[in-house]
Design a protein around this motif. Sequence first.
Motif, mmCIF file in Angstrom:
data_model
loop_
_atom_site.group_PDB
_atom_site.id
_atom_site.type_symbol
_atom_site.label_atom_id
_atom_site.label_comp_id
_atom_site.label_asym_id
_atom_site.label_seq_id
_atom_site.Cartn_x
_atom_site.Cartn_y
_atom_site.Cartn_z
ATOM 1 N N VAL A 49 3.524 -1.187 3.916
ATOM 2 C CA VAL A 49 2.733 0.035 3.786
ATOM 3 C C VAL A 49 3.655 1.237 3.906
ATOM 4 O O VAL A 49 4.525 1.285 4.777
ATOM 5 C CB VAL A 49 1.650 0.114 4.884
ATOM 6 C CG1 VAL A 49 0.823 1.379 4.743
ATOM 7 C CG2 VAL A 49 0.769 -1.124 4.853
ATOM 8 N N ILE A 101 0.844 -1.189 0.000
ATOM 9 C CA ILE A 101 0.000 0.000 0.000
ATOM 10 C C ILE A 101 0.879 1.237 0.000
ATOM 11 O O ILE A 101 1.831 1.331 0.779
ATOM 12 C CB ILE A 101 -0.910 0.009 1.246
ATOM 13 C CG1 ILE A 101 -1.795 -1.239 1.268
ATOM 14 C CG2 ILE A 101 -1.747 1.279 1.305
ATOM 15 C CD1 ILE A 101 -2.415 -1.508 2.627
ATOM 16 N N VAL A 150 5.687 -1.309 8.049
ATOM 17 C CA VAL A 150 4.933 -0.078 7.819
ATOM 18 C C VAL A 150 5.833 1.112 8.119
ATOM 19 O O VAL A 150 6.502 1.156 9.161
ATOM 20 C CB VAL A 150 3.678 -0.008 8.705
ATOM 21 C CG1 VAL A 150 3.000 1.363 8.574
ATOM 22 C CG2 VAL A 150 2.701 -1.113 8.332
ATOM 23 N N CYS A 177 -1.951 -5.418 8.201
ATOM 24 C CA CYS A 177 -1.437 -5.016 6.891
ATOM 25 C C CYS A 177 0.071 -5.241 6.802
ATOM 26 O O CYS A 177 0.777 -5.248 7.813
ATOM 27 C CB CYS A 177 -1.744 -3.541 6.640
ATOM 28 S SG CYS A 177 -3.472 -3.213 6.250
#
Length: 288
Positions: free
Chosen positions: A159, A140, A178, A156
């Motif tokens: 990211v 992402i 992330v 997730c």
Amino acid sequence: MHLIKNTEFGGERPLFASHDLQLDNVTIHAGESALKECSNIVAVNCRFEGKYPFWHVNGFTVKNCLFTEGARAALWYSQNLVMTDTRVEAPKMFREMEGIRLENVQLPDAQETLWHCRNVQLENVQVDHADYLFMHSENIRIDHYAQNGNYSFQYCKNVEIRHAVINSKDAFWNTENVTVYDSEINGEYLGWHSRNLRLVNCKISGTQPLCYAHNLVMENCTMDDDCNLAFEYTSVEATIQGFIHSVKNPRTGHITAESFGQVILDEHIKAPGDCKLTLWDTHTCFDD
């Protein structure tokens, strides 16, 4: 490409299995699965009112359109979407999708949106009522983003977020890889059980942030006065500009700040229990 313009459809599957189709100023009324099992679809200046209009679609562009509340769960099991200048009023959008690009998009009811999606890009996107946003999604990239909604980005992977304001309780739980740059993150219990969470030039607020985290990195961040009981059982390398209200039992690493309030290092600390707390001005350990 076949053009359909200035018309309306309703009922079940009116454009089922269409290919190489452009819709211009078309309204899809109540019904289901208007464009199911399609490919190479372009929708411009269209209004979607019925449920599930884009399921199992490969390759589609949506520009300057409106998805009303009735168009819930509109985009599932599809690939290669580009959506620009569009308002999405329906919840539960974007599930099990591969290849999503949203630009200048508003989602005022983004509850349970973007689940199990891969290769997602967002730019200039505003989401509200966004509880459980981005569950189990990966790869992402987000830039210039505003979010209101709790429990976001759980589970997730991979990211990158830039220039964002994220208001979210329990954000980034159980995430992996992330990085957030130049952003503001507000909400309780940030980043618990995360792995490889990196925060750069970020402002953090909310109680008990960044606990049970593995390999947490914070670079040039600030923490508001309500960031109490931070870093419990976390492995961390952090440089904090300003004051940290309280720190509780960090597991290992190094935290540098201008000053510390309460520091709790008790019998419950987990091995190796060797995290160093250092002051900027003196470069000496806080507990010296």
